[in-house]
Design a protein around this motif. Structure first.
Motif, PDB file in Angstrom:
ATOM      1  N   PRO A  57     -16.995-119.615  67.150  1.00 35.24           N
ATOM      2  CA  PRO A  57     -15.874-119.457  66.228  1.00 35.24           C
ATOM      3  C   PRO A  57     -16.118-118.471  65.100  1.00 35.24           C
ATOM      4  CG  PRO A  57     -16.945-121.590  65.906  1.00 35.24           C
ATOM      5  CD  PRO A  57     -17.514-120.999  67.156  1.00 35.24           C
ATOM      6  N   ARG A  58     -17.328-118.445  64.541  1.00 37.56           N
ATOM      7  CA  ARG A  58     -17.577-117.553  63.409  1.00 37.56           C
ATOM      8  C   ARG A  58     -17.505-116.088  63.823  1.00 37.56           C
ATOM      9  NH1 ARG A  58     -22.543-120.353  59.979  1.00 37.56           N
ATOM     10  NH2 ARG A  58     -21.413-122.236  59.399  1.00 37.56           N
ATOM     11  N   VAL A  59     -18.207-115.746  64.903  1.00 34.86           N
ATOM     12  CA  VAL A  59     -18.219-114.362  65.371  1.00 34.86           C
ATOM     13  C   VAL A  59     -16.834-113.960  65.863  1.00 34.86           C
ATOM     14  CG1 VAL A  59     -19.216-112.750  67.039  1.00 34.86           C
ATOM     15  CG2 VAL A  59     -20.654-114.483  65.970  1.00 34.86           C
ATOM     16  N   GLY A  60     -16.155-114.880  66.570  1.00 36.86           N
ATOM     17  CA  GLY A  60     -14.803-114.593  67.048  1.00 36.86           C
ATOM     18  C   GLY A  60     -13.843-114.335  65.907  1.00 36.86           C
ATOM     19  N   GLY A  61     -13.900-115.193  64.892  1.00 36.88           N
ATOM     20  CA  GLY A  61     -13.038-115.010  63.723  1.00 36.88           C
ATOM     21  C   GLY A  61     -13.357-113.737  62.969  1.00 36.88           C
ATOM     22  N   LEU A  62     -14.652-113.415  62.844  1.00 36.12           N
ATOM     23  CA  LEU A  62     -15.074-112.196  62.157  1.00 36.12           C
ATOM     24  C   LEU A  62     -14.581-110.962  62.897  1.00 36.12           C
ATOM     25  CD1 LEU A  62     -16.740-110.725  59.980  1.00 36.12           C
ATOM     26  CD2 LEU A  62     -18.726-110.934  61.495  1.00 36.12           C
ATOM     27  N   LEU A  63     -14.694-110.967  64.223  1.00 37.05           N
ATOM     28  CA  LEU A  63     -14.230-109.827  65.018  1.00 37.05           C
ATOM     29  C   LEU A  63     -12.732-109.631  64.859  1.00 37.05           C
ATOM     30  CD1 LEU A  63     -16.267-110.234  68.334  1.00 37.05           C
ATOM     31  CD2 LEU A  63     -16.310-108.250  66.809  1.00 37.05           C
ATOM     32  N   ASN A  64     -11.982-110.741  64.872  1.00 33.72           N
ATOM     33  CA  ASN A  64     -10.539-110.629  64.722  1.00 33.72           C
ATOM     34  C   ASN A  64     -10.174-110.066  63.357  1.00 33.72           C
ATOM     35  OD1 ASN A  64      -7.795-111.940  63.745  1.00 33.72           O
ATOM     36  ND2 ASN A  64      -7.739-111.754  65.968  1.00 33.72           N
ATOM     37  N   ALA A  65     -10.827-110.579  62.316  1.00 33.30           N
ATOM     38  CA  ALA A  65     -10.553-110.092  60.963  1.00 33.30           C
ATOM     39  C   ALA A  65     -10.886-108.610  60.846  1.00 33.30           C
ATOM     40  CB  ALA A  65     -11.365-110.900  59.941  1.00 33.30           C
ATOM     41  N   THR A  66     -12.018-108.210  61.443  1.00 35.06           N
ATOM     42  CA  THR A  66     -12.454-106.813  61.358  1.00 35.06           C
ATOM     43  C   THR A  66     -11.474-105.878  62.056  1.00 35.06           C
ATOM     44  OG1 THR A  66     -14.766-107.508  61.277  1.00 35.06           O
ATOM     45  CG2 THR A  66     -14.338-105.220  61.876  1.00 35.06           C
ATOM     46  N   ASN A  69      -8.128-105.883  60.140  1.00 35.35           N
ATOM     47  CA  ASN A  69      -8.190-105.141  58.891  1.00 35.35           C
ATOM     48  C   ASN A  69      -8.445-103.659  59.105  1.00 35.35           C
ATOM     49  OD1 ASN A  69      -7.659-107.289  57.159  1.00 35.35           O
ATOM     50  ND2 ASN A  69      -9.778-107.962  57.152  1.00 35.35           N
ATOM     51  N   ALA A  70      -8.995-103.291  60.267  1.00 30.64           N
ATOM     52  CA  ALA A  70      -9.163-101.870  60.585  1.00 30.64           C
ATOM     53  C   ALA A  70      -7.805-101.186  60.614  1.00 30.64           C
ATOM     54  CB  ALA A  70      -9.871-101.711  61.929  1.00 30.64           C
ATOM     55  N   VAL A 249       3.007-106.465  58.795  1.00 31.83           N
ATOM     56  CA  VAL A 249       2.826-105.636  59.995  1.00 31.83           C
ATOM     57  C   VAL A 249       1.352-105.263  60.182  1.00 31.83           C
ATOM     58  CG1 VAL A 249       3.411-103.433  61.086  1.00 31.83           C
ATOM     59  CG2 VAL A 249       5.167-104.731  59.878  1.00 31.83           C
ATOM     60  N   GLY A 250       0.697-104.900  59.099  1.00 31.61           N
ATOM     61  CA  GLY A 250      -0.706-104.492  59.186  1.00 31.61           C
ATOM     62  C   GLY A 250      -1.641-105.609  59.588  1.00 31.61           C
ATOM     63  N   ASN A 251      -1.231-106.846  59.317  1.00 33.30           N
ATOM     64  CA  ASN A 251      -2.078-108.001  59.655  1.00 33.30           C
ATOM     65  C   ASN A 251      -1.493-108.833  60.792  1.00 33.30           C
ATOM     66  OD1 ASN A 251      -4.320-108.057  57.519  1.00 33.30           O
ATOM     67  ND2 ASN A 251      -2.493-107.767  56.293  1.00 33.30           N
ATOM     68  N   ALA A 252      -0.670-108.193  61.620  1.00 33.28           N
ATOM     69  CA  ALA A 252      -0.016-108.915  62.714  1.00 33.28           C
ATOM     70  C   ALA A 252      -1.026-109.555  63.660  1.00 33.28           C
ATOM     71  CB  ALA A 252       0.906-107.967  63.489  1.00 33.28           C
ATOM     72  N   ALA A 253      -2.161-108.881  63.862  1.00 35.05           N
ATOM     73  CA  ALA A 253      -3.176-109.413  64.781  1.00 35.05           C
ATOM     74  C   ALA A 253      -3.697-110.762  64.300  1.00 35.05           C
ATOM     75  CB  ALA A 253      -4.337-108.428  64.904  1.00 35.05           C
ATOM     76  N   LEU A 279     -11.416-112.398  52.564  1.00 36.74           N
ATOM     77  CA  LEU A 279     -12.669-111.974  51.955  1.00 36.74           C
ATOM     78  C   LEU A 279     -13.014-110.540  52.348  1.00 36.74           C
ATOM     79  CD1 LEU A 279     -14.794-115.226  52.410  1.00 36.74           C
ATOM     80  CD2 LEU A 279     -13.949-114.259  50.257  1.00 36.74           C
ATOM     81  N   GLN A 280     -12.738-110.200  53.602  1.00 37.97           N
ATOM     82  CA  GLN A 280     -13.038-108.840  54.058  1.00 37.97           C
ATOM     83  C   GLN A 280     -12.152-107.818  53.339  1.00 37.97           C
ATOM     84  OE1 GLN A 280     -12.379-107.218  58.237  1.00 37.97           O
ATOM     85  NE2 GLN A 280     -14.549-107.782  58.307  1.00 37.97           N
ATOM     86  N   VAL A 281     -10.885-108.178  53.122  1.00 39.22           N
ATOM     87  CA  VAL A 281      -9.983-107.287  52.386  1.00 39.22           C
ATOM     88  C   VAL A 281     -10.459-107.101  50.952  1.00 39.22           C
ATOM     89  CG1 VAL A 281      -7.665-107.123  51.377  1.00 39.22           C
ATOM     90  CG2 VAL A 281      -7.932-107.689  53.781  1.00 39.22           C
ATOM     91  N   ALA A 282     -10.766-108.216  50.292  1.00 33.95           N
ATOM     92  CA  ALA A 282     -11.131-108.168  48.873  1.00 33.95           C
ATOM     93  C   ALA A 282     -12.518-107.568  48.628  1.00 33.95           C
ATOM     94  CB  ALA A 282     -11.070-109.573  48.273  1.00 33.95           C
ATOM     95  N   MET A 283     -13.477-107.861  49.523  1.00 39.20           N
ATOM     96  CA  MET A 283     -14.859-107.467  49.278  1.00 39.20           C
ATOM     97  C   MET A 283     -15.305-106.232  50.062  1.00 39.20           C
ATOM     98  SD  MET A 283     -16.647-111.238  49.194  1.00 39.20           S
ATOM     99  CE  MET A 283     -18.206-110.613  48.564  1.00 39.20           C
TER     100      MET A 283
END
Length: 350
Positions: A57-66, A69-70, A249-253, A279-283
């Motif tokens: 779950p952690r790696v999956g969630g991180l990949l999705n966020a990355t 946010n790309a 729209v930018g965060n639809a994923a 957190l990825q957006v802010a930091m």
């Protein structure tokens, strides 16, 4: 739903290219671009779900966020190049509000309709709470307060210094969660779903993620050029376009993936997507954009408007109060959604 997404992608991507080359009406193309991005996000969500089964779950969630946010990072870079500093700062605000209130709210609400109670790692929730307070309440408030007694040059220098610190701490947080303390704080829901088969192999899922992200990047770049015409047509302000439209729209994923995960009771992934993306957006995304803006004529300090700042702080405090117990239900999701609607009305009327 998958078939609908396939049809929209099959039609939307070529139409996006043709419409841009032939200069079709911008209001029509705005709708085409938005629908295409949302359909592509569906594929990103399915790919992330497959990776979450394989990698956890952690790696999956991180990949999705990355990957999610790309898309926003690319939209923001083109907006910076066009000198739309207000839109970029507003979209960052919208991402924080959208992820914490809209994505988490919809996830908790939809999942809660199916399950009476849904649990997730309380250790991750408390860890993320501290980072949220640091990233938003500390790192975003300091430039706002200190800039009152500074000129533009000093404000920009302060923003650069804070941006470097944010990026370094974010990298340290990833190292903490994925390396030095991986598996130290285990929750019983971490073990759930290990027997589930992934829809796609890891290689295929990664390939689809990369292709979908590339397509979204192209369509997003085209989307930026429609903002002015759409704003004039519907009477939307630059602030509203950034906070609500670009952010959604930018965060639809992330929206699609988190809701799917919550409906399947994979709350660790859903929470990691919503809060981890914030957190990825802010930091990371926000400070990187500050540094990238140095390459353009118009520089972007890390200074938000008072309504943006207050909204983000309120969203952080509300999210922390709801998620700190590692347990949620549909009513808590409805509370987050209500807060998002209140702020949306406020930004529309500004």
């Amino acid at each position: 739903m998958n078939r609908i997404f396939f049809i929209v992608v099959l039609a939307g991507v070529p139409l996006s290219v043709i419409g841009r080359l032939l200069h079709w009406p911008e209001v029509i193309m705005f709708a085409v671009y938005c629908l295409t991005i949302i359909a592509l996000a569906g594929y990103m969500g399915r790919a992330t779900e497959s990776l979450a089964v394989v990698a956890g779950p952690r790696v999956g969630g991180l990949l999705n966020a990355t990957f999610g946010n790309a898309v926003e990072l690319i939209i923001s870079i083109f907006a910076l190049k066009a000198g739309l500093i207000g839109v970029v700062l507003a979209s960052l605000t919208g991402s924080v509000l959208g992820n914490l209130l809209l994505v988490a709210g919809l996830s908790f609400f939809v999942g809660g309709l199916k399950y009476k109670r849904q649990e997730f790692s309380v250790y991750d929730a408390r860890h993320n709470s501290g980072l949220l307070i640091f990233a938003v309440v500390v790192a975003f408030v300091i430039p706002e307060i200190f800039s009152m007694d500074m000129d533009e040059t000093k404000t920009l220098n302060l923003s650069i210094g804070i941006s470097v610190i944010l990026i370094l701490l974010y990298l340290a947080a990833l190292f903490f969660k994925l390396v030095t303390h991986r598996g130290v704080y285990k929750h019983k829901t971490d073990e759930a779903g290990h027997d589930e088969e992934a829809e796609w192999s890891a290689k295929k899922a990664l390939l689809i993620l990369l292709l979908a992200t590339a397509a979204v990047a192209y369509v997003s770049e085209s989307l930026v050029h429609t903002f002015e015409a759409v704003g004039e047509r519907f009477g939307w302000s630059e602030l509203f376009i950034g906070v609500i439209i670009v952010a959604i729209v930018g965060n639809a994923a992330e929206h699609a993936s988190a809701i799917i995960m919550a409906y399947k009771n994979k709350m660790n992934v859903a929470v990691e997507i919503a809060v981890g993306s914030t957190l990825q957006v802010a930091m990371f995304v926000a400070p990187v954009l500050v540094l990238i803006s140095l390459l353009f004529t118009k520089k972007m300090p890390l200074v938000f408007t008072v309504p943006e700042l207050i909204s983000m702080i309120t969203a952080v405090l509300l999210t922390i109060s709801i998620t700190n117990d590692g347990d949620t239900n549909w009513f808590e999701g409805a509370t987050l959604l209500a807060a998002y609607l209140i702020m949306g009305i406020g930004f529309y009327l500004l």
